[in-house]
Write an enzyme that holds these catalytic residues in place. Structure first.
Site, PDB file in Angstrom:
ATOM      1  N   GLU A  76       2.082   1.070   2.405  1.00  0.00           N
ATOM      2  CA  GLU A  76       0.882   1.121   1.546  1.00  0.00           C
ATOM      3  C   GLU A  76      -0.225   0.460   2.342  1.00  0.00           C
ATOM      4  OE1 GLU A  76       0.633   2.492  -1.348  1.00  0.00           O
ATOM      5  OE2 GLU A  76       2.655   2.656  -2.142  1.00  0.00           O
TER       6      GLU A  76
ATOM      7  N   CYS B  68      -7.536  -2.194  -1.775  1.00  0.00           N
ATOM      8  CA  CYS B  68      -7.286  -1.077  -0.865  1.00  0.00           C
ATOM      9  C   CYS B  68      -7.953   0.194  -1.349  1.00  0.00           C
ATOM     10  CB  CYS B  68      -5.784  -0.863  -0.709  1.00  0.00           C
ATOM     11  SG  CYS B  68      -4.930  -0.771  -2.281  1.00  0.00           S
TER      12      CYS B  68
HETATM   13  P1  NAP Z   1      -2.623  -7.543   7.037  1.00  0.00           P
HETATM   14  O1  NAP Z   1      -3.305  -8.403   8.030  1.00  0.00           O
HETATM   15  O2  NAP Z   1      -1.985  -6.316   7.507  1.00  0.00           O
HETATM   16  O3  NAP Z   1      -1.594  -8.488   6.276  1.00  0.00           O
HETATM   17  C1  NAP Z   1      -0.722  -7.976   5.288  1.00  0.00           C
HETATM   18  C2  NAP Z   1       0.629  -8.622   5.443  1.00  0.00           C
HETATM   19  O4  NAP Z   1       1.216  -8.152   6.660  1.00  0.00           O
HETATM   20  C3  NAP Z   1       0.591 -10.145   5.574  1.00  0.00           C
HETATM   21  O5  NAP Z   1       1.737 -10.678   4.968  1.00  0.00           O
HETATM   22  C4  NAP Z   1       0.623 -10.354   7.080  1.00  0.00           C
HETATM   23  O6  NAP Z   1       1.111 -11.612   7.431  1.00  0.00           O
HETATM   24  C5  NAP Z   1       1.586  -9.269   7.472  1.00  0.00           C
HETATM   25  N1  NAP Z   1       1.506  -8.832   8.843  1.00  0.00           N
HETATM   26  C6  NAP Z   1       0.432  -8.351   9.513  1.00  0.00           C
HETATM   27  N2  NAP Z   1       0.788  -7.951  10.747  1.00  0.00           N
HETATM   28  C7  NAP Z   1       2.122  -8.198  10.858  1.00  0.00           C
HETATM   29  C8  NAP Z   1       3.068  -8.032  11.903  1.00  0.00           C
HETATM   30  N3  NAP Z   1       2.735  -7.509  13.075  1.00  0.00           N
HETATM   31  N4  NAP Z   1       4.343  -8.395  11.669  1.00  0.00           N
HETATM   32  C9  NAP Z   1       4.698  -8.913  10.497  1.00  0.00           C
HETATM   33  N5  NAP Z   1       3.855  -9.113   9.471  1.00  0.00           N
HETATM   34  C10 NAP Z   1       2.575  -8.762   9.646  1.00  0.00           C
HETATM   35  O7  NAP Z   1      -3.588  -7.076   5.894  1.00  0.00           O
HETATM   36  P2  NAP Z   1      -4.769  -7.866   5.253  1.00  0.00           P
HETATM   37  O8  NAP Z   1      -5.968  -7.575   6.070  1.00  0.00           O
HETATM   38  O9  NAP Z   1      -4.419  -9.263   4.994  1.00  0.00           O
HETATM   39  O10 NAP Z   1      -4.805  -7.104   3.838  1.00  0.00           O
HETATM   40  C11 NAP Z   1      -5.685  -6.151   3.565  1.00  0.00           C
HETATM   41  C12 NAP Z   1      -5.217  -4.775   3.968  1.00  0.00           C
HETATM   42  O11 NAP Z   1      -4.162  -4.362   3.104  1.00  0.00           O
HETATM   43  C13 NAP Z   1      -6.324  -3.771   3.762  1.00  0.00           C
HETATM   44  O12 NAP Z   1      -6.329  -2.839   4.797  1.00  0.00           O
HETATM   45  C14 NAP Z   1      -5.953  -3.129   2.455  1.00  0.00           C
HETATM   46  O13 NAP Z   1      -6.527  -1.879   2.260  1.00  0.00           O
HETATM   47  C15 NAP Z   1      -4.470  -3.106   2.531  1.00  0.00           C
HETATM   48  N6  NAP Z   1      -3.871  -2.985   1.184  1.00  0.00           N
HETATM   49  C16 NAP Z   1      -3.253  -1.816   0.843  1.00  0.00           C
HETATM   50  C17 NAP Z   1      -2.730  -1.640  -0.437  1.00  0.00           C
HETATM   51  C18 NAP Z   1      -2.049  -0.357  -0.835  1.00  0.00           C
HETATM   52  O14 NAP Z   1      -1.320  -0.367  -1.823  1.00  0.00           O
HETATM   53  N7  NAP Z   1      -2.244   0.735  -0.134  1.00  0.00           N
HETATM   54  C19 NAP Z   1      -2.830  -2.680  -1.362  1.00  0.00           C
HETATM   55  C20 NAP Z   1      -3.465  -3.853  -0.984  1.00  0.00           C
HETATM   56  C21 NAP Z   1      -3.973  -3.991   0.302  1.00  0.00           C
HETATM   57  P3  NAP Z   1       0.142 -12.783   7.939  1.00  0.00           P
HETATM   58  O15 NAP Z   1      -0.759 -13.128   6.799  1.00  0.00           O
HETATM   59  O16 NAP Z   1       1.081 -13.855   8.297  1.00  0.00           O
HETATM   60  O17 NAP Z   1      -0.593 -12.234   9.130  1.00  0.00           O
END
Ligand code: NAP
Length: 460
Positions: free
Chosen positions: A228, A262
């Site tokens: 997602e 998102c």
């Molecule tokens: P993010 O940086 O990708 O972080 C999301 C989660 O992934 C966090 O727990 C982060 O941990 C972890 N993570 C990131 N890279 C990782 C890796 N290489 N290995 C393991 N874990 C990893 O996302 P964000 O910027 O905080 O959140 C916003 C994004 O989420 C936006 O793009 C939004 O659109 C999307 N989103 C999508 C939905 C949906 O249902 N489609 C819903 C909500 C949000 P850390 O915090 O420790 O880095």
């Protein structure tokens, strides 16, 4: 890297939590795997007892859970209360409906009889974002635990207190050790969890970059995954839209959760005839929002989740302007303590501007003027993302037609009421794959096993 809980409305650090050691992580993995051996054989009713108890505890603790979220990632308190209530209802929904969703399906072969049955597959690993600190967890816990799997979750580094509070619901509900495990772990440890043979599926909600990394890791291990990811949803306004109604949704769709959703409305695509009127009213409505402490119910504009999120967003706006965009409103951080961004509207975004393909995760709206419905659809579809979108028109048949032509996982006509426990949620293209919520959400990590019974002679 530690898990830091910082109040984004004033920059003060609340708490810090160390990451697990590898030995602690191993003990938790072992407990989860052991738990699965029994949990998988429990009846749906027995599983529902635990899940319903966790839902009841969530309801009892609603106020403290909501306040923790507001202090930790800046969500305005009334929105935080709404999220807790919704998360509770998702758990209750799966406790009630899981057995029906997973009941064996009778098939009709030419010879004998057959059915498909659904069985759990093991330990599921979830990686979740901070923007909906409980809802995202409920979206994986409700379905996957009721399906008979067990769950380990790595939450975002900035919401450890929410992560710990959600785990406590399960412990206090009497869940067996290992049923739901919060993991304060690094990205490298997350990779090790995905590689671990005891883990059988991976669910991520997060950015495209995280999706690429985690889906690749799961793929290398031949493990099913659901992704997602981000979005840049189109908000299409046709010339026959009810402007009053449309403006209210435009403001809510862009500004709910500080714009950090998102499937928020991110690209406002308005047909010429209404374009000026829409832009004037939308600008006035966003300009009227007043920044304040998100714990205060009267605040209409909260902070972003963190200082780094704010700096990234301001940087994206600056880059858009460097490439020719015009700032109609805002564009800067707000001069006050905390991580606050001015509500912002950008126009004149050409297709070679990086902003055209970017996701703005905060209160920044991109405005596009088009000549007609076909141009609106073409622009909506000219995106790397495909999560959701909306169309506003007084003609419902036309709205449905446009909805069918926009290439996304979800479309809304005259509303953007994104999420409901009953409705599948998810996207296509860079927005990911798989669905959460509804009947589809519980089917992601189950073995669909064929059983055929027929008194046939073996061929000679
Ligand atoms: P993010 O940086 O990708 O972080 C999301 C989660 O992934 C966090 O727990 C982060 O941990 C972890 N993570 C990131 N890279 C990782 C890796 N290489 N290995 C393991 N874990 C990893 O996302 P964000 O910027 O905080 O959140 C916003 C994004 O989420 C936006 O793009 C939004 O659109 C999307 N989103 C999508 C939905 C949906 O249902 N489609 C819903 C909500 C949000 P850390 O915090 O420790 O880095």
């Amino acid at each position: 890297m530690a898990y830091l809980s910082v109040n984004p409305s004033n920059g003060e650090q609340n708490r810090a939590f160390p990451e697990l050691t590898d030995a602690e992580l191993e003990a938790k993995l072992a407990a989860a795997a052991a738990c699965f051996k029994d949990w998988r054989h429990l009846s749906y009713a027995a599983r529902a007892t635990i899940v319903s108890r966790a839902a009841s505890l969530m309801e009892e603790r609603a106020e403290i859970l909501a306040r923790t979220m507001t202090l930790e990632m800046g969500k305005r308190i009334n929105e935080a209360r709404g999220e807790v209530a919704f998360s509770t209802s998702i758990l209750a929904y799966y406790a009630k409906n899981a057995e029906r969703f997973l009941t064996p399906l009778k098939l009709h072969p030419t010879l004998g009889e057959a059915h498909m049955e659904s069985s759990p597959i093991g330990v599921i690993f979830g990686v979740e974002p901070w923007n909906f600190p409980y809802y995202q967890l409920a979206r994986v816990a409700g379905p996957h635990l009721m399906a008979g799997n067990v769950l380990m979750v790595k939450h975002a580094a900035c919401v450890p207190q929410c992560a710990i509070a959600f785990e406590a619901l399960w412990t206090d509900a009497g869940a067996p050790a290992g049923l739901y495990t919060n993991l304060l772990i690094s990205h490298a440890q997350s990779d090790a969890v995905i590689d671990d043979p005891r883990v059988r599926g991976v669910a991520l909600t997060g950015s495209v970059a995280a999706g690429r990394s985690i889906a690749a890791r799961a793929g290398r291990n031949l493990k099913p995954s659901s992704m997602e990811l981000g979005g840049s949803d189109a908000f299409i306004v046709l010339e026959d839209a009810d402007l009053e109604h449309t403006i209210k949704w435009a403001v809510w769709g862009r500004m709910y959760n500080g714009g950090q959703t998102c499937c928020a409305a991110k690209r406002f695509i308005v047909v010429e005839k209404l374009a000026d009127a829409f832009l004037n009213r939308f600008t006035a409505a966003l300009a009227a929002l007043v920044p304040g402490d998100p714990i205060d119910e009267s605040t209409t504009l909260g902070p972003l989740s963190s200082e780094s999120a704010l700096l990234e967003l301001v940087g994206q706006v600056d880059q858009a302007v460097t490439h020719g965009a015009t700032v109609v409103l805002g564009g800067k951080r707000i001069d006050r303590p905390g991580s606050y961004m001015q509500p912002t509207i950008l126009t004149d975004i050409s297709s070679d501007n990086p902003a055209y393909r970017d996701e703005f995760f905060g209160p920044v709206a991109m405005f596009f003027r088009v000549r007609n419905e076909d141009e609106a659809i073409a622009l909506a579809n000219d995106s790397d993302f495909g999560l959701g979108g909306s169309v506003f028109t007084r003609d419902i048949a036309r709205g449905r037609r446009v909805a069918s032509r926009v290439e996304t996982g979800m479309m809304f006509v005259n509303n953007i009421s994104w999420s409901d426990a009953e409705l599948p949620f998810g996207g296509i293209k860079d927005s990911g794959y798989g669905r959460e919520l509804g009947d589809m959400g519980i089917q992601e990590f189950v073995n669909k096993k064929l059983v055929r019974y027929a008194a046939l002679e073996a061929p000679v």
